[in-house]
Design an enzyme around this catalytic site. Structure first.
Site, PDB file in Angstrom:
ATOM      1  N   GLY A   1      14.173   3.703   7.937  1.00  0.00           N
ATOM      2  CA  GLY A   1      14.745   2.463   8.454  1.00  0.00           C
ATOM      3  C   GLY A   1      16.163   2.663   8.983  1.00  0.00           C
ATOM      4  O   GLY A   1      16.418   3.578   9.768  1.00  0.00           O
TER       5      GLY A   1
ATOM      6  N   ARG B   1      16.928  -2.384  -3.138  1.00  0.00           N
ATOM      7  CA  ARG B   1      15.590  -2.392  -3.740  1.00  0.00           C
ATOM      8  C   ARG B   1      15.649  -1.881  -5.167  1.00  0.00           C
ATOM      9  O   ARG B   1      15.009  -2.436  -6.062  1.00  0.00           O
ATOM     10  CB  ARG B   1      14.604  -1.560  -2.916  1.00  0.00           C
TER      11      ARG B   1
ATOM     12  N   ASN C   1       0.837  -1.199   0.000  1.00  0.00           N
ATOM     13  CA  ASN C   1       0.000   0.000   0.000  1.00  0.00           C
ATOM     14  C   ASN C   1       0.866   1.241   0.000  1.00  0.00           C
ATOM     15  O   ASN C   1       0.378   2.356   0.200  1.00  0.00           O
ATOM     16  CB  ASN C   1      -0.938   0.001   1.218  1.00  0.00           C
ATOM     17  N   ASN C   2       2.149   1.042  -0.203  1.00  0.00           N
ATOM     18  CA  ASN C   2       3.085   2.153  -0.192  1.00  0.00           C
ATOM     19  C   ASN C   2       3.011   2.903  -1.535  1.00  0.00           C
ATOM     20  O   ASN C   2       3.453   2.411  -2.570  1.00  0.00           O
ATOM     21  CB  ASN C   2       4.491   1.576   0.053  1.00  0.00           C
TER      22      ASN C   2
ATOM     23  N   ASP D   1      10.530  -8.141  -0.204  1.00  0.00           N
ATOM     24  CA  ASP D   1      10.826  -8.162   1.224  1.00  0.00           C
ATOM     25  C   ASP D   1      12.316  -7.896   1.376  1.00  0.00           C
ATOM     26  O   ASP D   1      13.121  -8.412   0.599  1.00  0.00           O
ATOM     27  CB  ASP D   1      10.440  -9.510   1.837  1.00  0.00           C
TER      28      ASP D   1
END
Ligand code: IMP
Length: 196
Positions: A152, A181, A9-10, A69
């Site tokens: 993070g 990522r 949902n980002n 992930d």
């Protein structure tokens, strides 16, 4: 146009992928398909969690899907926090507590043994077939926070191929060019764009 769900949902992740993929795919987030449950992420590895989320979407909504992930693997901590990165400090997504715990556990670890890497696993389920992609970036864990950008563990992670700045001292464009990522998504996008 082919439909592809990202198990997130980002809004930022969705936008980034849409830009990289161009016009061939309609990218949908979980909200777009009416999925508002917290999809279980209980696998012992980041690869397992990515696959679990993608399978959940395919089983419940019958749509092609991919999921990512990420884990921070610190060598001096035997690869931890790894799959536990989001809640290492005890509270989900509390980055300050996560960082405090890492710095505390590593208080006596000398610089040359502070090596670490971020690793992102992507699982793509397309027509029932699983495809995996990975991105990683090597670096080291500093002894204190530097910079205020990112999120993070960014403020304590210094990528090896940079100029000494942490991820939190780079703008998003600089970080994405070398990040775990960014690289995993680039591999996925290259694959999708090579599809007929
Ligand atoms: P996720 O799988 O993307 O949700 O990432 C799991 C956890 O890893 C996050 O809650 C963060 O603590 C950490 N993490 C993931 N990506 C990054 C990053 O690019 N920089 C710093 N920390 C990250």
């Amino acid at each position: 146009m082919k439909k592809l769900v990202i198990a997130t949902n980002n809004a930022h992740k969705l936008e980034e992928i849409r830009e990289m993929l161009g016009d061939g795919y309609e990218i949908l987030g979980l909200a777009d398909i009416g999925c508002d449950v917290d999809i279980p992420e209980t696998a012992p590895t980041i690869e397992g969690n990515a696959e679990m989320k993608a399978r959940y979407v395919q089983e419940h909504y019958g749509l092609d899907c991919f999921s990512d992930d990420t884990g921070l693997e610190i060598d001096a901590l035997g690869g931890e926090p790894g799959v536990h990165s989001a809640r290492y400090g005890g509270v989900a997504h509390d980055s300050e507590r996560n960082i405090d715990k890492v710095l505390r556990l590593m208080a006596d670890v000398p610089l040359e043994r502070r090596t670490a890497r971020f690793r992102t696993a992507i699982a793509l389920l397309q027509a029932g077939v699983l495809h995996r992609f990975e991105g990683r970036v090597e670096g080291r864990i500093l002894t204190e926070r530097h910079g205020t950008g990112g999120f993070g563990y960014d403020s304590i992670f210094q990528p090896a191929e940079g100029d000494g700045r942490t991820f939190a001292q780079m703008d998003a464009h600089e970080k994405n060019a070398i990040s775990h990522r960014g690289r995993a998504v680039a591999a996925l996008v290259e694959y999708l764009n090579s599809q007929p």
